[in-house]
Design an enzyme around this catalytic site. Structure first.
Site, PDB file in Angstrom:
ATOM      1  N   HIS A 117      -6.221  -5.797  -2.190  1.00  0.00           N
ATOM      2  CA  HIS A 117      -7.051  -5.953  -0.987  1.00  0.00           C
ATOM      3  C   HIS A 117      -7.324  -7.423  -0.664  1.00  0.00           C
ATOM      4  O   HIS A 117      -8.153  -7.720   0.177  1.00  0.00           O
ATOM      5  CB  HIS A 117      -8.356  -5.150  -1.128  1.00  0.00           C
ATOM      6  N   ARG A 120       0.819  -1.214   0.000  1.00  0.00           N
ATOM      7  CA  ARG A 120       0.000   0.000   0.000  1.00  0.00           C
ATOM      8  C   ARG A 120       0.856   1.268   0.000  1.00  0.00           C
ATOM      9  O   ARG A 120       0.509   2.273  -0.640  1.00  0.00           O
ATOM     10  CB  ARG A 120      -0.919   0.001   1.227  1.00  0.00           C
ATOM     11  N   HIS A 152       0.415   4.550  -2.454  1.00  0.00           N
ATOM     12  CA  HIS A 152       0.200   5.915  -1.957  1.00  0.00           C
ATOM     13  C   HIS A 152       1.367   6.836  -2.308  1.00  0.00           C
ATOM     14  O   HIS A 152       1.190   8.049  -2.366  1.00  0.00           O
ATOM     15  CB  HIS A 152      -0.051   5.898  -0.446  1.00  0.00           C
ATOM     16  N   ASN A 189      -3.734   9.003   4.550  1.00  0.00           N
ATOM     17  CA  ASN A 189      -2.494   8.433   5.101  1.00  0.00           C
ATOM     18  C   ASN A 189      -2.435   8.428   6.621  1.00  0.00           C
ATOM     19  O   ASN A 189      -1.872   7.504   7.222  1.00  0.00           O
ATOM     20  CB  ASN A 189      -1.283   9.220   4.573  1.00  0.00           C
TER      21      ASN A 189
HETATM   22  C1  HEM Z   1      -9.310   1.287  -5.746  1.00  0.00           C
HETATM   23  C2  HEM Z   1      -9.149   2.273  -4.889  1.00  0.00           C
HETATM   24  C3  HEM Z   1      -8.662   2.040  -3.488  1.00  0.00           C
HETATM   25  C4  HEM Z   1      -9.241   2.499  -2.358  1.00  0.00           C
HETATM   26  C5  HEM Z   1     -10.491   3.367  -2.268  1.00  0.00           C
HETATM   27  C6  HEM Z   1      -8.468   1.998  -1.251  1.00  0.00           C
HETATM   28  C7  HEM Z   1      -8.721   2.275   0.078  1.00  0.00           C
HETATM   29  C8  HEM Z   1      -8.133   1.621   1.135  1.00  0.00           C
HETATM   30  C9  HEM Z   1      -8.506   1.800   2.505  1.00  0.00           C
HETATM   31  C10 HEM Z   1      -9.551   2.784   2.997  1.00  0.00           C
HETATM   32  C11 HEM Z   1      -7.745   0.953   3.252  1.00  0.00           C
HETATM   33  C12 HEM Z   1      -7.803   0.751   4.770  1.00  0.00           C
HETATM   34  C13 HEM Z   1      -7.224   1.931   5.496  1.00  0.00           C
HETATM   35  C14 HEM Z   1      -7.491   1.862   6.995  1.00  0.00           C
HETATM   36  O1  HEM Z   1      -8.509   1.297   7.420  1.00  0.00           O
HETATM   37  O2  HEM Z   1      -6.648   2.411   7.729  1.00  0.00           O
HETATM   38  C15 HEM Z   1      -6.895   0.234   2.345  1.00  0.00           C
HETATM   39  C16 HEM Z   1      -5.991  -0.728   2.713  1.00  0.00           C
HETATM   40  C17 HEM Z   1      -5.115  -1.331   1.846  1.00  0.00           C
HETATM   41  N1  HEM Z   1      -4.943  -1.005   0.522  1.00  0.00           N
HETATM   42 FE1  HEM Z   1      -6.195   0.071  -0.620  1.00  0.00          FE
HETATM   43  N2  HEM Z   1      -7.432   1.250  -1.734  1.00  0.00           N
HETATM   44  C18 HEM Z   1      -7.506   1.247  -3.093  1.00  0.00           C
HETATM   45  C19 HEM Z   1      -6.592   0.665  -3.951  1.00  0.00           C
HETATM   46  C20 HEM Z   1      -5.446   0.010  -3.552  1.00  0.00           C
HETATM   47  C21 HEM Z   1      -4.337  -0.324  -4.413  1.00  0.00           C
HETATM   48  C22 HEM Z   1      -4.247   0.029  -5.896  1.00  0.00           C
HETATM   49  C23 HEM Z   1      -3.422  -0.983  -3.645  1.00  0.00           C
HETATM   50  C24 HEM Z   1      -2.083  -1.535  -4.024  1.00  0.00           C
HETATM   51  C25 HEM Z   1      -1.760  -1.913  -5.244  1.00  0.00           C
HETATM   52  C26 HEM Z   1      -3.979  -1.064  -2.305  1.00  0.00           C
HETATM   53  C27 HEM Z   1      -3.407  -1.725  -1.255  1.00  0.00           C
HETATM   54  C28 HEM Z   1      -3.954  -1.791   0.013  1.00  0.00           C
HETATM   55  C29 HEM Z   1      -3.474  -2.699   1.045  1.00  0.00           C
HETATM   56  C30 HEM Z   1      -2.429  -3.779   0.863  1.00  0.00           C
HETATM   57  C31 HEM Z   1      -4.191  -2.390   2.211  1.00  0.00           C
HETATM   58  C32 HEM Z   1      -4.003  -3.010   3.600  1.00  0.00           C
HETATM   59  C33 HEM Z   1      -2.852  -2.263   4.273  1.00  0.00           C
HETATM   60  C34 HEM Z   1      -2.502  -2.734   5.682  1.00  0.00           C
HETATM   61  O3  HEM Z   1      -3.080  -3.686   6.193  1.00  0.00           O
HETATM   62  O4  HEM Z   1      -1.624  -2.077   6.274  1.00  0.00           O
HETATM   63  N3  HEM Z   1      -5.178  -0.417  -2.276  1.00  0.00           N
HETATM   64  N4  HEM Z   1      -7.125   0.669   1.069  1.00  0.00           N
END
Ligand code: HEM
Ligand SMILES: *[C@@H]1O[C@H](CO)[C@@H](O)[C@H](O)[C@H]1NC(C)=O
Ligand SMILES: *[C@@H]1O[C@H](CO)[C@@H](O)[C@H](O)[C@H]1NC(C)=O
Ligand SMILES: *[C@@H]1O[C@H](CO)[C@@H](O)[C@H](O)[C@H]1NC(C)=O
Ligand SMILES: *[C@@H]1O[C@H](CO)[C@@H](O)[C@H](O)[C@H]1NC(C)=O
Length: 323
Positions: free
Chosen positions: A194, A63, A67, A95
């Site tokens: 995800h 992630r 970002h 972030n």
């Molecule tokens: C499509 C649009 C996307 C949205 C709206 C989105 C939004 C989010 C949100 C809101 C979270 C959780 C944040 C929290 O609760 O603190 C999250 C977690 C995550 N996102 Fe996305 N995301 C998107 C696309 C992506 C992309 C393109 C990637 C990587 C290629 C990605 C990788 C991740 C990962 C791996 C997590 C878990 C991180 C952790 O557990 O530390 N996301 N995302």
């Protein structure tokens, strides 16, 4: 004859300078082959150790790269700390209290500087760590193109405007990725990230109480420790993929076909719209998902890198070099 040869050289040089000025220098998988041959093994060892202490870290590093790349390009702008006179991206809404892995990047940078001082950018370290996090959780691997340099600036406002919001509609998600040169296939494949990692109650609360396109037993399960009342259990975590939370596989797409996407934005990919067929394909064919994910990660890693003499190689990933 001699004149003709030097004329060709001049033309070649002029074209080279022109193409460099217009297109920038391309990244290359062998960029540090002679200047830092141990780079990839140093990163792999550090990410392996970080995941051994906490498996979630593989997801967090993936992630972090997303970002970084969506704000000013893949330039390590996300790593710059705020100071009295500088506001970076860490406190932007997508972030703050959410992005993780900064300490792992610091550790890698320390180890890399010990082996090859002043050579490797923080931006390239983030790109390699994201690849390794994906692979070590069971996902595909790929050769990472390198040669990115580090920014001397960051943008709090662009982090707020350009990183997609989990309340977004499909149209908004497509536009946000389209703005970065990523098409619908890239967007749907990259969302498969995800399949690993976690999200906080305050982020998915609205979906599990207010959305109608959600599997009822799944909504109840998530409601059991994420109450509707704001301020209560706001930071309680739930896995983004209900089936295999720390394995990088295609189960996320199976979740979506059963209306078990945890973010509103996740379920938008399978809600009667243009991406339904691709979600179904990925859910039944992990090889196609992996191939498309790799292609899209490489594309994302090429978003506006600083190359050549632009930017700098930071000595400390958190601060711009002083001289
Ligand atoms: C499509 C649009 C996307 C949205 C709206 C989105 C939004 C989010 C949100 C809101 C979270 C959780 C944040 C929290 O609760 O603190 C999250 C977690 C995550 N996102 Fe996305 N995301 C998107 C696309 C992506 C992309 C393109 C990637 C990587 C290629 C990605 C990788 C991740 C990962 C791996 C997590 C878990 C991180 C952790 O557990 O530390 N996301 N995302
Ligand atoms: C990476 O590049 C090497 C050398 O060109 C090649 O042998 C290898 O198959 C590539 N790996 C992947 C995963 O593409
Ligand atoms: C997205 O771009 C890739 C190449 O980068 C291409 O192979 C694919 O067909 C495109 N998909 C759509 C839906 O345009
Ligand atoms: C559900 O939506 C209503 C109307 O927008 C809002 O007032 C309420 O806070 C939402 N409930 C939750 C749990 O998010
Ligand atoms: C808050 O979370 C804890 C830990 O998951 C859980 O035991 C508790 O039941 C939750 N409280 C509410 C009101 O859901």
């Amino acid at each position: 004859m001699a004149l003709g040869t030097s004329g060709h050289h001049c033309l070649f040089l002029a074209l080279l300078l022109l193409s460099t000025a217009v297109y920038g220098q391309p990244l290359s998988t062998s960029f540090y082959a002679t200047t830092c041959p141990s780079l990839e093994s140093i990163v792999r060892t550090a990410v392996t150790n970080a995941i051994a202490s906490e498996s979630r870290m593989g997801a967090s590093l993936l992630r972090l790269f997303f970002h970084d790349c969506f704000v000013q390009g893949c330039d390590a702008s996300i790593l710059l700390d705020d100071t009295g006179s500088f506001t970076g991206e860490k406190t932007a809404f997508p972030n703050v209290n959410s992005v993780r892995g900064y300490e792992v990047i610091d550790q890698i940078k320390t180890n890399v500087e010990a082996a090859c001082p002043g050579i490797v950018s923080c931006a390239d370290i983030v790109a390699l760590a994201a690849r390794d996090g994906t692979f070590l959780l069971g996902g595909p691997t790929w050769n990472v193109s390198l040669g990115r340099r580090d920014s001397t600036t960051a943008s709090w406002s662009q982090a707020n405007s350009d990183l997609p919001n989990p309340a977004s509609s499909l149209a908004t998600l497509l536009a946000a990725f389209g703005n970065k040169g990523l098409n619908a296939t890239d967007m749907t494949a990259l969302s498969g990230a995800h399949t690993v990692g976690f999200t906080q109650c305050q982020v998915y609360r609205d979906r599990i109480y207010n959305d109608t396109n959600i599997n009822t037993p799944f909504a109840r399960l998530r409601q059991s420790n994420c109450p509707a009342t704001k301020g209560v259990n706001d930071t309680v975590l739930a896995p983004l993929d209900v089936q295999t939370q720390v394995t990088f596989d295609n189960a996320y797409y199976g979740d979506l076909t059963k209306y078990k996407g945890l973010l509103h934005s996740d379920q938008e990919l399978y809600n009667g719209g243009s991406q339904d067929a691709l979600v179904k394909k990925y859910s039944s064919n992990s090889a196609v998902f992996f191939a498309d994910f790799v292609a899209a990660m490489i594309k994302m890693g090429n978003i506006s890198p600083l190359t050549g003499t632009d930017g700098q190689i930071r000595a400390n990933c958190r601060v711009v070099n002083s001289s």
